[in-house]
Design an enzyme around this catalytic site. Sequence first.
Site, PDB file in Angstrom:
ATOM      1  N   CYS A   1       0.831  -1.208   0.000  1.00 35.35           N
ATOM      2  CA  CYS A   1       0.000   0.000   0.000  1.00 35.35           C
ATOM      3  C   CYS A   1       0.863   1.255   0.000  1.00 35.35           C
ATOM      4  O   CYS A   1       0.469   2.285  -0.559  1.00 35.35           O
ATOM      5  CB  CYS A   1      -0.958  -0.001   1.182  1.00 35.35           C
ATOM      6  SG  CYS A   1      -0.147  -0.100   2.800  1.00 35.35           S
TER       7      CYS A   1
ATOM      8  N   HIS B   1      -1.633   1.528   7.377  1.00 31.73           N
ATOM      9  CA  HIS B   1      -2.115   1.399   6.001  1.00 31.73           C
ATOM     10  C   HIS B   1      -2.021   2.750   5.306  1.00 31.73           C
ATOM     11  O   HIS B   1      -2.399   3.781   5.865  1.00 31.73           O
ATOM     12  CB  HIS B   1      -3.564   0.903   5.992  1.00 31.73           C
ATOM     13  CG  HIS B   1      -4.110   0.701   4.616  1.00 31.73           C
ATOM     14  ND1 HIS B   1      -3.543  -0.175   3.704  1.00 31.73           N
ATOM     15  CD2 HIS B   1      -5.179   1.269   3.985  1.00 31.73           C
ATOM     16  CE1 HIS B   1      -4.239  -0.144   2.570  1.00 31.73           C
ATOM     17  NE2 HIS B   1      -5.237   0.725   2.719  1.00 31.73           N
TER      18      HIS B   1
END
Length: 340
Positions: free
Chosen positions: A13, A297
């Site tokens: 990510c 994230h």
Amino acid sequence: PGLTGLQNLENTCYMNAVLQCLCSLTPLVQYFLSGKWNAALHDSSQIGHQLIGESATAFGCLVSDMWLGEFDYVSPEAFLSVFGKRYPAFSRRTQHDAQEFLICVLDDLHEAFKEVRVQLCTNLNDSAGPSQERQSPAAGASTRSSNGTSIITELFEGQLSYGIRCLKCTARSDRPETFTVLSLPIPSTRVCSLQDCLECFFQPDTLTRNNQIHCYWCGGNQDATLKASIIKAPQIIIFHLKRFAWQDRHRRKLSTTVCYPTSDLDLSPYISTSPCKNAEYSLCAVVNHAGDMDYGHYTAFCKHSVTQHWYSFDDAQVTKIPDSAVQADTAYLLFYTSQG
């Protein structure tokens, strides 16, 4: 076009968020879609840069897929595969820092496209100045040696000047330093502004004890003041908010809310050249980091160059968001483009 997600290849990510931001920057996208990069890469290959150009070619193909293809999302597998050969740390499917990845991508593209001109120069970094052990503010700028020009230097490279004044004889010297990313300290408050972070970075500092300078005029080590200023502002300026800090021998994440403008960011107070032109900037992309040190994230917010709407890019998922949602507590990297 340009609203294409990126598949998560297991803990990638960080890569997807950075690539989305880079692939939303109009002049960089135009450079690749126009085919100019092919000619620049061909020129580079003539002077022994074939291996360096592999990831640049993969990046160009990715830009083409994201802007000319008709896909909801594409896989960055080909890019990561060749990029990992140049930077083996990123070949491991583990979590990485988005800022470190960004700097490596910019350096890699610069090396692939640079046009080198032979010239005589002096290494200014060897001149008298503050100790290299010092962490602020010189450590707040990612730097590269001024070695050739490329689309990366044209768009992202700025120049700082560190004014150093001896406190004994008041002699002054200036040490220039190029940058592509400015790492800004975050004040230890619950809420602050981007201007507060800029003030912290550009405030004068006093060099004492182990950080003394060697003064040429005094002939010895002396206390001094150090003040940074911008002498060349880039077309696209990237700010890295230093959310990860050391405290009691442990790294922790700062959850400070940093308020940043989406337009009319005025950098003229920090630019020393006069007259100060094109000092106002507009936000065009954001890399967000949610979570803590052990688990996090990355996502991206990007302003589409055609629709002028903001979109959230969460790996393969792309969502239109209101302008008000762009201000987020999770902002980690801010991309601003000159309004001039």
